[in-house]
Design an enzyme around this catalytic site. Structure first.
Site, PDB file in Angstrom:
ATOM      1  CE1 TYR A 109      -3.277   2.834   0.379  1.00  0.00           C
ATOM      2  CE2 TYR A 109      -2.845   2.877   2.735  1.00  0.00           C
ATOM      3  CZ  TYR A 109      -3.462   3.405   1.621  1.00  0.00           C
ATOM      4  OH  TYR A 109      -4.268   4.511   1.746  1.00  0.00           O
ATOM      5  CG  ASP A 148      -4.083   2.243  -3.383  1.00  0.00           C
ATOM      6  OD1 ASP A 148      -3.599   2.875  -4.344  1.00  0.00           O
ATOM      7  OD2 ASP A 148      -4.837   2.759  -2.533  1.00  0.00           O
ATOM      8  CG  HIS A 246      -9.329   1.164  -4.072  1.00  0.00           C
ATOM      9  ND1 HIS A 246      -8.183   1.487  -4.762  1.00  0.00           N
ATOM     10  CD2 HIS A 246      -9.413   2.039  -3.045  1.00  0.00           C
ATOM     11  CE1 HIS A 246      -7.591   2.520  -4.174  1.00  0.00           C
ATOM     12  NE2 HIS A 246      -8.317   2.883  -3.128  1.00  0.00           N
TER      13      HIS A 246
END
Length: 257
Positions: A109, A148, A246
């Site tokens: 992340y 992400d 998302h």
């Protein structure tokens, strides 16, 4: 392990929140070998998942309700590591690495540069250290990393590139850092298969009905060592799956067993 392996990555924007929605239905329907999460936003013991047949690995941020990653794996790894061994970047639960005989799998992340780019310097520092980390691992065996990445690489990767230029996730600095990562010997797997596919995104703001209008960004990726290019089978973006801001992204790879 079978000839083809299926990997899923999903920024769930709070694992406890998504567990109250259709997370388990989605998890079971996708039936992946590896299920990688970002932004779990929890501490140890705050959620318990019953996932028969899967090993569960979590990396928690020191700050409560913030960041955090997880991997649920059908296959027992040789080794598990948390973080990238750089203390400055390892307090936010951003990275988990599983080692297997033929590859490394990483969930990541990447820090968001934030309002007014307050964290751009921190983010760029992370990008540089993560590039070193993945390049070092790739000297031993191929790397598959996902998550992400908080960057839309090219104008095709977001609905409104002109108005978002210089905004977090579409600054020249972040885009150049991602280019440098790919130039270090890595493949953006979705673009490998679909170089010209437009209007396909993995994140939509909760504001302004962005998802209904498909005004989104492609910021969730599977990135793999170039050595695996011939083994890549397909990449997908599951923009039909709800539950977070998302959607899950997918990669299938041949011959990793």
């Amino acid at each position: 392990m079978g000839n083809q392996m299926k990997f899923i990555s999903w920024n769930v924007n709070g694992l406890r929140a998504v567990l109250k929605k259709d997370f388990m239905d989605t998890f079971n329907a996708l039936d992946a070998d590896f299920f990688c999460l970002q932004e779990t936003k929890m501490q140890a013991g705050q959620a318990t998942l019953d996932l028969p047949g899967y090993q569960q690995y979590f990396n928690y941020a020191e700050r409560k309700g913030y960041s955090g990653t997880a991997i649920f794996a059908k296959h027992e790894p040789l080794n598990v590591t948390y973080g990238i061994d750089v203390p400055e970047y390892d307090t936010e639960g951003r990275v988990i690495t599983l080692e297997y005989p033929k590859f490394y799998l990483i969930t990541v992340y990447v820090p968001n540069s934030g309002q007014e780019l307050k964290r751009l310097d921190f983010r760029q520092g992370f990008d540089a250290e993560f590039r070193k980390y993945t390049s070092k691992l790739a000297e031993t065996k191929p790397v598959i990393y996902c998550g992400d990445l908080n960057v839309a690489h090219n104008p095709i990767d977001l609905k409104n590139p002109t108005s978002n230029h210089h905004n977090a996730g579409f600054t020249d600095e972040e885009r150049n850092d991602f280019t440098a990562q790919l130039d270090a010997g890595f493949t953006d797997t979705f673009r490998h298969f679909y170089p010209d596919q437009k209007d396909i995104y993995s994140w939509w703001s909760y504001r302004f009905g962005a998802r209904k209008r498909n005004a989104g960004w492609r910021i969730d990726y599977f990135v793999t060592s170039k050595a695996l290019d011939d083994q890549l089978a397909d990449a997908k973006i599951h923009d039909e799956i709800m539950g977070s801001d998302h959607c899950p992204v997918e990669l299938t790879v041949n011959g990793l067993d």
